[in-house]
Design a protein around this motif. Structure first.
Motif, mmCIF file in Angstrom:
data_model
loop_
_atom_site.group_PDB
_atom_site.id
_atom_site.type_symbol
_atom_site.label_atom_id
_atom_site.label_comp_id
_atom_site.label_asym_id
_atom_site.label_seq_id
_atom_site.Cartn_x
_atom_site.Cartn_y
_atom_site.Cartn_z
ATOM 1 N N TYR A 1 0.828 -1.205 0.000
ATOM 2 C CA TYR A 1 0.000 0.000 0.000
ATOM 3 C C TYR A 1 0.865 1.259 0.000
ATOM 4 O O TYR A 1 1.971 1.264 0.542
ATOM 5 N N ASP A 2 0.337 2.304 -0.635
ATOM 6 C CA ASP A 2 0.875 3.655 -0.494
ATOM 7 C C ASP A 2 0.117 4.355 0.628
ATOM 8 O O ASP A 2 -1.090 4.149 0.770
ATOM 9 N N VAL B 1 2.984 9.925 1.022
ATOM 10 C CA VAL B 1 3.880 10.042 2.170
ATOM 11 C C VAL B 1 4.954 8.968 2.107
ATOM 12 O O VAL B 1 6.147 9.236 2.221
ATOM 13 N N VAL B 2 4.547 7.714 1.907
ATOM 14 C CA VAL B 2 5.489 6.608 1.835
ATOM 15 C C VAL B 2 4.819 5.441 1.115
ATOM 16 O O VAL B 2 3.599 5.288 1.156
ATOM 17 N N GLY B 3 5.617 4.654 0.440
ATOM 18 C CA GLY B 3 5.105 3.485 -0.267
ATOM 19 C C GLY B 3 5.529 2.186 0.394
ATOM 20 O O GLY B 3 6.216 2.176 1.422
ATOM 21 N N LYS C 1 -0.849 -1.683 7.467
ATOM 22 C CA LYS C 1 -2.087 -1.024 7.015
ATOM 23 C C LYS C 1 -3.214 -1.211 8.036
ATOM 24 O O LYS C 1 -3.960 -0.270 8.358
ATOM 25 N N LEU C 2 -3.357 -2.432 8.554
ATOM 26 C CA LEU C 2 -4.408 -2.702 9.529
ATOM 27 C C LEU C 2 -4.231 -1.851 10.787
ATOM 28 O O LEU C 2 -5.197 -1.310 11.326
ATOM 29 N N ILE C 3 -2.986 -1.716 11.236
ATOM 30 C CA ILE C 3 -2.709 -0.899 12.420
ATOM 31 C C ILE C 3 -3.048 0.563 12.142
ATOM 32 O O ILE C 3 -3.639 1.258 12.972
ATOM 33 N N ARG D 1 -3.620 3.543 -0.162
ATOM 34 C CA ARG D 1 -4.008 3.283 -1.556
ATOM 35 C C ARG D 1 -3.414 1.940 -1.961
ATOM 36 O O ARG D 1 -2.219 1.705 -1.784
ATOM 37 N N PHE D 2 -4.242 1.071 -2.496
ATOM 38 C CA PHE D 2 -3.798 -0.278 -2.888
ATOM 39 C C PHE D 2 -2.725 -0.212 -3.967
ATOM 40 O O PHE D 2 -2.845 0.532 -4.932
#
Length: 564
Positions: A74-75, A121-123, A130-132, A144-145
């Motif tokens: 994710y981005d 911001v970061v990739g 992502k869940l956290i 973003r996926f």
């Protein structure tokens, strides 16, 4: 009189009111019906537009094994306008994203204060992180996926290429790309970018008065689903590729293997190479810098781009031209007294029996023999003069795929070089003779070719006179066939009958007595030709050209080792 003046003032006032009303109504019509800018601004306050990136297409080897596949990541994006003025725990956010506080502050500055535009911001955020992030509910930040590449065999760095963020030049050049998009760089990733990348989608999300996402806008009626990239099946044999790369560890050079019956590239090694996994993730830029500093240039695709002197492997071409031109027969014998002397110069040779016929000259790789052959070609009386002889010789050589791009489906292929009459006229101010070009007799001097062209020569001899354009893709998912040009035969100017003694000489060189004996494999009928290319800057280069079996060949291969 007074009443008239009063009526006039009243009418003027009516006109003014009417004009004002028309102006207001016209403006309202323009704003509401014609100009959608305000509508867009209003909708921007109640919805967020996201680009949905597709899964990039996978690349398989010829047996169905993954060479490249995609994994989910994710981005992390930010809309600074939605960040709350109080209660923003930047330290915790940086910890979740596994970045420094300096990095986080820098990206927020780049995004700009109170901006409605999403900013990366970061990739390469993992699914776990992502869940956290989602559970922490940081206002203004969302994911973003994306997909990232991974390489199960960790081979073929130069061959496969990698994926990188687009630069402004690429954004300006191609309408498809926007800042933050990714694009294939080098190898298969670049050559087949339009198939692998898929098609982007768009999703619209409704926001509440506080800017929080509450669901799909208009129940998703406006959403466009992304289309997954196309899966490609390559011609590469992953096991052979891995084996060849291991053999080339610590060496500089290239290995190319082709299936003669199809032109399919089975192996393409440029050494040194690199682990393609180094080009994935947040450390990619650091790894690129380190590779750039490496003097051996691991990112340089030698198999396609490097110019090498073909050396003694080129004697095979001289013999074939001589046979076709009628200045040589297989039984012709020439002496070799440790070399060939012309004028005040001598083309040295190693110790072997003398004189030799053509088959034995191929097996023993005799320099003198092919100097006689080359001189007889370019000084043939039927041409009238040496210039016309060289002109005809150059045409023959180019029919073997030298001096021109073969048309491989990877970008960056070099032409190599075949000297011409025009070249010698320019270089020697039109004052030259047959001896000027004599180094070409044994693949030295001005002759230059790529490892791909040398492997193609092996395929030509294996096929007894023709080749298919070498290519790296075997099948494209959803298509009946690949480009039709890869099914077309390209014939040399030499008749197939003349390949018989050359093939016999190559077989003897491996299986009876000659310079290629170490390539003998019981039961495989290997045909081979060694080569040494002089290197003015150090130890000579070594090359080997081979195919097997002798009849109905399944593989043709060229190996080139610098300072070998």
């Amino acid at each position: 009189m007074g009443n008239n003046r009063g009526m006039q003032r009243y009418r003027r006032l009516q006109y003014v009111v009417l004009i004002a009303a028309i102006a207001i109504l016209g403006r309202l019509f323009y704003v509401q019906i014609i100009d959608d800018r305000y509508k867009a601004l209003a909708e921007a306050n109640i919805m967020r537009i996201d680009i949905d990136y597709p899964m990039r297409g996978e690349v398989l080897d010829r047996r169905g094994e993954f060479l490249i596949r995609s994994r989910v990541c994710y981005d992390v994006m930010v809309i600074t306008r939605d960040i709350p003025r109080e209660g923003f725990d930047s330290v915790r956010l940086a910890t979740i994203l596994n970045i420094s506080m300096d990095k986080l502050r820098r990206e927020l500055r780049r995004a700009g204060p109170n901006s409605r535009q999403p900013h990366l911001v970061v990739g390469y955020l993992s699914q776990e992180a992502k869940l956290i992030l989602d559970e922490s509910d940081f206002k203004g930040f969302y994911t973003r996926f994306r997909t990232a590449r991974e390489y199960p065999r960790q081979v073929g760095g130069n061959l496969l290429g990698y994926v990188s963020e687009v630069d402004q030049r690429q954004v300006d050049k191609w309408e498809y790309y926007s800042p933050g998009d990714y694009i294939g760089i080098g190898g298969v990733e670049s050559a087949y970018e339009t198939l692998l990348r898929g098609e982007k989608g768009v999703s619209y999300h409704a926001k509440d008065t506080r800017g929080a996402i509450v669901g799909p806008y208009k129940d998703g009626a406006l959403d466009i689903l992304p289309v997954k990239g196309t899966q490609l099946t390559s011609t590469i044999d992953a096991r052979l590729q891995e084996f060849a790369e291991k053999l080339m560890i610590g060496k500089v050079g290239a290995v190319v293997a082709i299936e003669p019956a199809t032109g399919e590239i089975l192996v393409m090694v440029s050494s040194p190479t690199y682990n393609p996994d180094l080009m994935v993730g947040r450390q990619r830029n650091t790894n690129v810098v380190e590779m750039t500093r490496n003097q051996r240039q691991p990112q340089f695709t030698r198999a396609l781009k490097e110019h090498y002197a073909p050396g003694s492997t080129f004697k095979l071409v001289q013999g074939l031209i001589g046979l076709e031109e009628g200045v040589l027969s297989p039984s012709d014998r020439y002496p070799c007294n440790m070399g060939y002397t012309y004028g005040k110069r001598t083309m040295g040779c190693h110790s072997h029996a003398s004189p030799l016929d053509l088959r034995r000259a191929v097996a023993e790789s005799c320099n003198a023999y092919f100097c006689y052959v080359f001189k007889n070609i370019i000084t043939s009386p039927k041409y009238g003069n040496v210039k016309e002889g060289v002109r005809r010789w150059s045409e023959y050589v180019k029919s073997f795929g030298f001096g021109e791009k073969l048309g491989c489906d990877l970008y960056g292929e070099s032409r190599g070089f075949v000297p011409t009459v025009e070249f010698y006229d320019k270089t020697y101010d039109k004052r030259w003779n047959w001896g000027t070009a004599m180094s070409c007799a044994i693949g030295q001097g001005e002759m230059a070719c790529t490892p791909l062209q040398m492997a193609n020569l092996a395929a030509i001899i294996a096929n007894r006179g023709y080749y298919y354009t070498p290519h790296i893709i075997k099948a494209i998912d959803g298509q009946d066939s690949i480009d039709r040009r890869f099914y077309e035969r390209h014939y040399t100017m030499v008749d197939s009958i003349h390949f018989v003694p050359i093939v016999e000489g190559m077989w003897r060189g491996v299986n009876v007595a000659g310079t290629s004996g170490r390539a003998r494999l019981e039961g495989w009928d290997v045909c081979g030709k060694t080569g040494t290319a002089q290197n003015p800057n150090g130890t000579d280069h070594s090359t080997f050209l081979s195919f097997a079996p002798k009849n109905d060949p399944k593989i043709a291969i060229s190996v080139y080792v610098e300072h070998g």
